[in-house]
Design a protein around this motif. Structure first.
Motif, mmCIF file in Angstrom:
data_model
loop_
_atom_site.group_PDB
_atom_site.id
_atom_site.type_symbol
_atom_site.label_atom_id
_atom_site.label_comp_id
_atom_site.label_asym_id
_atom_site.label_seq_id
_atom_site.Cartn_x
_atom_site.Cartn_y
_atom_site.Cartn_z
ATOM 1 N N GLU A 1 -3.334 -0.927 -1.938
ATOM 2 C CA GLU A 1 -3.978 0.012 -0.937
ATOM 3 C C GLU A 1 -3.550 1.559 -1.172
ATOM 4 O OE1 GLU A 1 -3.841 -0.882 3.418
ATOM 5 O OE2 GLU A 1 -5.789 0.291 3.631
ATOM 6 N N ASP B 1 -8.664 3.691 -0.670
ATOM 7 C CA ASP B 1 -9.054 2.650 0.218
ATOM 8 C C ASP B 1 -9.641 2.897 1.635
ATOM 9 O OD1 ASP B 1 -9.194 0.392 -1.836
ATOM 10 O OD2 ASP B 1 -6.924 1.361 -1.775
ATOM 11 N N SER B 2 -8.662 3.815 2.360
ATOM 12 C CA SER B 2 -8.753 4.177 3.525
ATOM 13 C C SER B 2 -8.280 5.692 4.003
ATOM 14 C CB SER B 2 -7.597 3.281 4.524
ATOM 15 O OG SER B 2 -7.733 1.887 4.193
ATOM 16 N N ARG C 1 -4.401 4.745 -8.205
ATOM 17 C CA ARG C 1 -5.369 3.541 -8.815
ATOM 18 C C ARG C 1 -5.336 2.888 -9.880
ATOM 19 N NH1 ARG C 1 -11.039 3.946 -5.571
ATOM 20 N NH2 ARG C 1 -10.686 2.766 -3.989
ATOM 21 N N CYS D 1 -4.981 10.613 -6.785
ATOM 22 C CA CYS D 1 -5.484 9.403 -5.929
ATOM 23 C C CYS D 1 -6.074 8.358 -7.133
ATOM 24 C CB CYS D 1 -6.571 9.209 -4.905
ATOM 25 S SG CYS D 1 -5.818 10.554 -3.538
ATOM 26 N N GLY E 1 0.832 -1.190 -0.085
ATOM 27 C CA GLY E 1 0.089 -0.102 -0.011
ATOM 28 C C GLY E 1 0.801 1.231 0.100
ATOM 29 N N VAL F 1 -15.368 4.859 4.431
ATOM 30 C CA VAL F 1 -14.207 3.919 4.407
ATOM 31 C C VAL F 1 -13.642 3.694 5.492
ATOM 32 C CG1 VAL F 1 -13.678 4.475 1.789
ATOM 33 C CG2 VAL F 1 -12.585 5.714 3.618
#
Ligand SMILES: O=C(O)c1ccccc1NCC(=O)[C@H](O)[C@H](O)COP(=O)(O)O
Length: 209
Positions: free
Chosen positions: A101, A125-126, A94, A90, A78, A156
């Motif tokens: 991640e 994701d987070s 991705r 971002c 990640g 998330v």
């Protein structure tokens, strides 16, 4: 719960910290940090770890090329973005690295930062909330105003960072119930040199909760 210990620089400490219970290790790929570690040295740590341990590279305003180069040398799972990266950045990350991640860190200076954090939920994701400091990007040892975070329930998973220690972590967890926690200076002897006694103490208090 996810427990991320960040700022690992030494292979033996990375191994010991995962044996004590860390689910996730963080590696600082920001050259100005006293916790900076090269991609080759990250890989030397990773080679001692079980495959199940999550391995996060922490970047701040890095280029896609810089991140790509690090990924060719270190088997990360990640990427944590700790600067002013946009949602478009971002999305691009991705597209390029769909298996990784993406964690967007937000340094909370004012309550508006929580609204900013929400704008990333479809792009990462987070999330990770960290303390704001005018001169330091991270690893500050400063806590956030936890009371102001009580309504923070993003769609998330999120990690709480900023000044967590074995002494204050339970209070933070009970108040905010994040999906994970991130500690660095609170379990260190000096920047980049973790204190295994403090890490042991951390997992002891977490197990007693
Ligand atoms: O730790 C650093 O030196 C650092 C430098 C530049 C960008 C990010 C950095 N750390 C990011 C982290 O995820 C830390 O764990 C987080 O800031 C919490 O640190 P602490 O308050 O010391 O627990």
């Amino acid at each position: 719960m996810r427990v991320k210990i960040c700022g690992i620089t030494k292979p033996d400490q990375g191994k010991a910290i995962t044996e004590l219970g860390a689910t996730t290790l963080g590696f600082i790929c920001v050259q100005s940090s006293p916790r900076f570690i090269t991609p080759q040295d990250i890989q030397a740590v990773i080679e001692l770890l079980p495959i199940t341990v999550e391995r996060i590279g922490v970047f701040a305003n890095a280029s896609l090329e810089e991140i790509r180069q690090t990924l060719t040398e270190a088997e990360l799972t990640g990427i944590q973005l700790h600067g002013n990266e946009t949602v478009e950045f971002c999305d691009r990350l991705r597209q390029l690295f769909p298996h990784l991640e993406i964690i967007k860190a937000i340094r909370v200076k004012t309550p508006e930062a929580l609204l900013l954090a929400e704008t990333y939920i479809h792009h990462v994701d987070s999330l990770l909330l960290d303390a704001y400091h005018p001169q330091q990007l991270g690893g500050t040892g400063h806590t956030l105003d936890w009371n102001s975070l009580q309504q923070f329930r993003p769609a998330v998973p999120w990690l709480l960072a900023g000044g967590l220690t074995p002494d204050n972590v339970l209070e933070a967890l009970n108040l905010l119930k994040p999906d994970g926690i991130d500690l660095s200076s609170g379990v260190e002897q000096s920047p980049g040199d973790k204190d295994l006694a403090k890490v042991r103490q951390l997992f002891k208090v977490l197990s007693e909760n």
